[in-house]
Scaffold this motif. Structure first.
Motif, PDB file in Angstrom:
ATOM      1  N   MET A 124      35.547  38.404  36.685  1.00 56.52           N
ATOM      2  CA  MET A 124      35.555  37.466  35.563  1.00 56.52           C
ATOM      3  C   MET A 124      35.341  38.215  34.260  1.00 56.52           C
ATOM      4  O   MET A 124      34.821  39.339  34.245  1.00 56.52           O
ATOM      5  CB  MET A 124      34.495  36.384  35.748  1.00 56.52           C
ATOM      6  N   CYS A 125      35.746  37.564  33.180  1.00 59.69           N
ATOM      7  CA  CYS A 125      35.576  38.140  31.846  1.00 59.69           C
ATOM      8  C   CYS A 125      35.452  37.001  30.837  1.00 59.69           C
ATOM      9  O   CYS A 125      36.413  36.261  30.604  1.00 59.69           O
ATOM     10  CB  CYS A 125      36.759  39.051  31.501  1.00 59.69           C
ATOM     11  N   ASN A 126      34.254  36.844  30.296  1.00 62.54           N
ATOM     12  CA  ASN A 126      33.980  35.797  29.297  1.00 62.54           C
ATOM     13  C   ASN A 126      34.339  34.401  29.820  1.00 62.54           C
ATOM     14  O   ASN A 126      34.932  33.591  29.111  1.00 62.54           O
ATOM     15  CB  ASN A 126      34.743  36.087  27.999  1.00 62.54           C
ATOM     16  N   GLU A 127      33.978  34.135  31.055  1.00 56.56           N
ATOM     17  CA  GLU A 127      34.302  32.849  31.691  1.00 56.56           C
ATOM     18  C   GLU A 127      33.129  31.885  31.547  1.00 56.56           C
ATOM     19  O   GLU A 127      32.454  31.534  32.508  1.00 56.56           O
ATOM     20  CB  GLU A 127      34.652  33.062  33.168  1.00 56.56           C
ATOM     21  N   ASP A 142      30.807  28.707  54.381  1.00 59.93           N
ATOM     22  CA  ASP A 142      30.209  28.697  55.718  1.00 59.93           C
ATOM     23  C   ASP A 142      30.498  30.028  56.418  1.00 59.93           C
ATOM     24  O   ASP A 142      31.602  30.239  56.939  1.00 59.93           O
ATOM     25  CB  ASP A 142      30.786  27.527  56.520  1.00 59.93           C
ATOM     26  N   TRP A 143      29.501  30.902  56.423  1.00 58.86           N
ATOM     27  CA  TRP A 143      29.617  32.211  57.063  1.00 58.86           C
ATOM     28  C   TRP A 143      28.205  32.768  57.221  1.00 58.86           C
ATOM     29  O   TRP A 143      27.355  32.540  56.357  1.00 58.86           O
ATOM     30  CB  TRP A 143      30.457  33.150  56.205  1.00 58.86           C
ATOM     31  N   PRO A 144      27.925  33.468  58.307  1.00 55.45           N
ATOM     32  CA  PRO A 144      26.568  34.023  58.483  1.00 55.45           C
ATOM     33  C   PRO A 144      26.169  34.889  57.287  1.00 55.45           C
ATOM     34  O   PRO A 144      26.927  35.763  56.862  1.00 55.45           O
ATOM     35  CB  PRO A 144      26.699  34.861  59.764  1.00 55.45           C
ATOM     36  N   ARG A 145      24.984  34.645  56.776  1.00 54.45           N
ATOM     37  CA  ARG A 145      24.572  35.330  55.552  1.00 54.45           C
ATOM     38  C   ARG A 145      24.387  36.827  55.741  1.00 54.45           C
ATOM     39  O   ARG A 145      24.538  37.595  54.790  1.00 54.45           O
ATOM     40  CB  ARG A 145      23.277  34.701  55.027  1.00 54.45           C
ATOM     41  N   ASP A 146      24.049  37.236  56.960  1.00 54.71           N
ATOM     42  CA  ASP A 146      23.882  38.665  57.183  1.00 54.71           C
ATOM     43  C   ASP A 146      25.220  39.386  57.319  1.00 54.71           C
ATOM     44  O   ASP A 146      25.260  40.613  57.413  1.00 54.71           O
ATOM     45  CB  ASP A 146      23.025  38.915  58.427  1.00 54.71           C
ATOM     46  N   CYS A 147      26.311  38.627  57.328  1.00 54.76           N
ATOM     47  CA  CYS A 147      27.655  39.221  57.425  1.00 54.76           C
ATOM     48  C   CYS A 147      28.470  38.960  56.163  1.00 54.76           C
ATOM     49  O   CYS A 147      29.693  39.130  56.168  1.00 54.76           O
ATOM     50  CB  CYS A 147      28.404  38.658  58.631  1.00 54.76           C
ATOM     51  N   LEU A 148      27.800  38.541  55.101  1.00 52.82           N
ATOM     52  CA  LEU A 148      28.518  38.172  53.881  1.00 52.82           C
ATOM     53  C   LEU A 148      27.847  38.808  52.667  1.00 52.82           C
ATOM     54  O   LEU A 148      26.624  38.764  52.526  1.00 52.82           O
ATOM     55  CB  LEU A 148      28.535  36.649  53.721  1.00 52.82           C
ATOM     56  N   LEU A 149      28.660  39.401  51.811  1.00 54.12           N
ATOM     57  CA  LEU A 149      28.184  39.966  50.553  1.00 54.12           C
ATOM     58  C   LEU A 149      29.096  39.482  49.432  1.00 54.12           C
ATOM     59  O   LEU A 149      30.323  39.564  49.537  1.00 54.12           O
ATOM     60  CB  LEU A 149      28.187  41.496  50.599  1.00 54.12           C
ATOM     61  N   ILE A 150      28.488  38.971  48.368  1.00 50.55           N
ATOM     62  CA  ILE A 150      29.246  38.447  47.230  1.00 50.55           C
ATOM     63  C   ILE A 150      29.006  39.344  46.022  1.00 50.55           C
ATOM     64  O   ILE A 150      27.859  39.615  45.660  1.00 50.55           O
ATOM     65  CB  ILE A 150      28.821  37.002  46.904  1.00 50.55           C
ATOM     66  N   GLN A 151      30.084  39.802  45.427  1.00 53.37           N
ATOM     67  CA  GLN A 151      30.017  40.596  44.199  1.00 53.37           C
ATOM     68  C   GLN A 151      30.539  39.762  43.031  1.00 53.37           C
ATOM     69  O   GLN A 151      31.689  39.320  43.052  1.00 53.37           O
ATOM     70  CB  GLN A 151      30.870  41.862  44.315  1.00 53.37           C
ATOM     71  N   VAL A 152      29.718  39.556  42.042  1.00 51.67           N
ATOM     72  CA  VAL A 152      30.159  38.930  40.797  1.00 51.67           C
ATOM     73  C   VAL A 152      30.456  40.063  39.820  1.00 51.67           C
ATOM     74  O   VAL A 152      29.542  40.726  39.327  1.00 51.67           O
ATOM     75  CB  VAL A 152      29.091  37.972  40.239  1.00 51.67           C
ATOM     76  N   LEU A 153      31.723  40.293  39.568  1.00 55.03           N
ATOM     77  CA  LEU A 153      32.169  41.444  38.777  1.00 55.03           C
ATOM     78  C   LEU A 153      32.454  40.980  37.353  1.00 55.03           C
ATOM     79  O   LEU A 153      33.545  40.497  37.041  1.00 55.03           O
ATOM     80  CB  LEU A 153      33.414  42.058  39.422  1.00 55.03           C
ATOM     81  N   ASP A 154      31.468  41.133  36.511  1.00 54.08           N
ATOM     82  CA  ASP A 154      31.530  40.578  35.157  1.00 54.08           C
ATOM     83  C   ASP A 154      31.942  41.650  34.154  1.00 54.08           C
ATOM     84  O   ASP A 154      31.230  42.634  33.951  1.00 54.08           O
ATOM     85  CB  ASP A 154      30.167  39.990  34.789  1.00 54.08           C
ATOM     86  N   ASP A 155      33.084  41.446  33.521  1.00 55.56           N
ATOM     87  CA  ASP A 155      33.560  42.337  32.461  1.00 55.56           C
ATOM     88  C   ASP A 155      33.372  41.723  31.076  1.00 55.56           C
ATOM     89  O   ASP A 155      34.024  42.142  30.115  1.00 55.56           O
ATOM     90  CB  ASP A 155      35.049  42.659  32.672  1.00 55.56           C
ATOM     91  N   SER A 156      32.505  40.747  30.966  1.00 53.14           N
ATOM     92  CA  SER A 156      32.314  40.059  29.685  1.00 53.14           C
ATOM     93  C   SER A 156      31.765  41.015  28.635  1.00 53.14           C
ATOM     94  O   SER A 156      30.902  41.853  28.916  1.00 53.14           O
ATOM     95  CB  SER A 156      31.351  38.882  29.855  1.00 53.14           C
ATOM     96  N   ASP A 157      32.274  40.866  27.409  1.00 59.38           N
ATOM     97  CA  ASP A 157      31.749  41.662  26.299  1.00 59.38           C
ATOM     98  C   ASP A 157      30.791  40.858  25.424  1.00 59.38           C
ATOM     99  O   ASP A 157      30.264  41.366  24.441  1.00 59.38           O
ATOM    100  CB  ASP A 157      32.897  42.211  25.446  1.00 59.38           C
ATOM    101  N   ASP A 158      30.564  39.605  25.799  1.00 53.59           N
ATOM    102  CA  ASP A 158      29.621  38.739  25.096  1.00 53.59           C
ATOM    103  C   ASP A 158      28.291  38.756  25.855  1.00 53.59           C
ATOM    104  O   ASP A 158      28.223  38.333  27.017  1.00 53.59           O
ATOM    105  CB  ASP A 158      30.184  37.318  25.012  1.00 53.59           C
ATOM    106  N   GLU A 159      27.249  39.237  25.217  1.00 53.76           N
ATOM    107  CA  GLU A 159      25.959  39.378  25.899  1.00 53.76           C
ATOM    108  C   GLU A 159      25.374  38.032  26.318  1.00 53.76           C
ATOM    109  O   GLU A 159      24.671  37.947  27.331  1.00 53.76           O
ATOM    110  CB  GLU A 159      24.975  40.119  24.998  1.00 53.76           C
TER     111      GLU A 159
END
Length: 299
Positions: A124-127, A142-159
């Motif tokens: 995402m970027c400035n979303e 719905d997925w086992p939490r020990d088998c799931l990793l979520i990356q929030v990839l933020d390219d926002s230039d607004d602090e």
């Protein structure tokens, strides 16, 4: 003795061969000169004072002929073949299916389930308007939490946007979701560079598949249950592309037209190409990749 008809056929064959080689020469010269990358005006012929100018002029004429006389029937034929393929799929009721629970395994103590480790990336970027719905939907998959990793990839230039996205990630992290916020200082490659850069992190080693969602996508809770099983016992499969739908498709005429266009793309183009050609393009989001396939293809 060669008959007149045989001689005529030979002459026609030689003439066709000559035209083919002449057009092929034009394509080679156009490629070497970079003419195909120029914004050519097909109604204004270039200067033909030298040999290169003459070739350029003839190349523009060939392009005009292709645009006006070759492209329309070829495109119509392509659409007709795609529609016929779609009707055949509907008639045969062909659907991607998997039998039972593909992750169920039998051991000495009874039955258990072995789920592969899945990585989810949300670039995402400035979303500011849609980040919350997207993160919330992904965290409720719905997925086992020990088998799931979520990356929030933020390219926002607004602090300020960075701050509220971090807060949202922290909220779901406290709820036990394995979610990580990642921000780049250098936006090299934009979205593609963001995704590729995140794959180089050490903590993603060992994950088998990666699902990608744009910031304005809200996957259903059973998304991974409907897509990841297709990879099991199918090592040649590299990508599972899910169909898109609009939340506000009935809002106005424009959204309805966009929905029609999108339905044709997924229902006809993607489905027919995937079944008959075993190949179709990734739509950039709402798809699951086998990580090894991405690595082999260069990321």
């Amino acid at each position: 003795m060669t008959s007149w008809r045989e001689g005529s056929c030979c002459l026609e064959s030689l003439e066709c061969s000559w035209w083919f080689h002449w057009l092929f020469l034009h394509e080679i010269v156009a490629y070497l000169q970079g003419w195909q990358f120029r914004n050519l005006n097909l109604h204004i012929l270039p200067n033909a004072l030298d040999f290169e100018g003459l070739l350029h002029m003839e190349y523009v004429g060939w392009l005009r002929f292709r645009v006006e006389y070759i492209a329309p029937p070829v495109q119509s034929l392509d659409r007709m073949v795609l529609c016929m393929g779609c009707f055949w799929i509907r008639y045969k009721k062909v659907k991607p299916r998997f039998a039972g629970d593909p992750f169920k395994v039998d051991d000495v103590e009874g039955s258990a389930s072995h789920y592969p480790k899945v990585l989810i990336q949300i670039p995402m970027c400035n979303e500011r308007e849609v980040y919350e719905q997207s993160i919330s939907a992904v965290c409720q998959i719905d997925w086992p939490r020990d088998c799931l990793l979520i990356q929030v990839l933020d390219d926002s230039d607004d602090e300020s946007i960075q701050c509220i996205i971090k807060t949202e990630v922290s909220k779901w992290s406290r709820k036990g979701v394995n979610i990580i916020y990642r921000h780049r200082l250098n936006r090299t490659g934009y979205k593609a560079g963001n995704l590729k850069s995140a794959m180089s992190c050490d903590y993603v080693k060992g994950y088998e598949s990666v699902a990608i969602f744009d910031a304005d996508f809200q996957p259903n809770p059973d998304f991974l249950l409907q897509t990841v099983p297709h990879f099991k016992d199918n090592p040649e499969l590299g990508l599972v592309q899910a169909r898109w739908s609009f939340v506000n498709k009935d809002e106005n005429l424009l959204t309805r037209l966009q929905n029609i266009n999108l339905c044709f793309h997924f229902e006809v183009e993607q489905q027919v190409n995937g079944l008959f050609l075993n190949f179709f393009g990734f739509n950039g989001t709402a798809g699951v990749w086998r990580i090894k396939a991405r690595e082999v293809s260069g990321g």
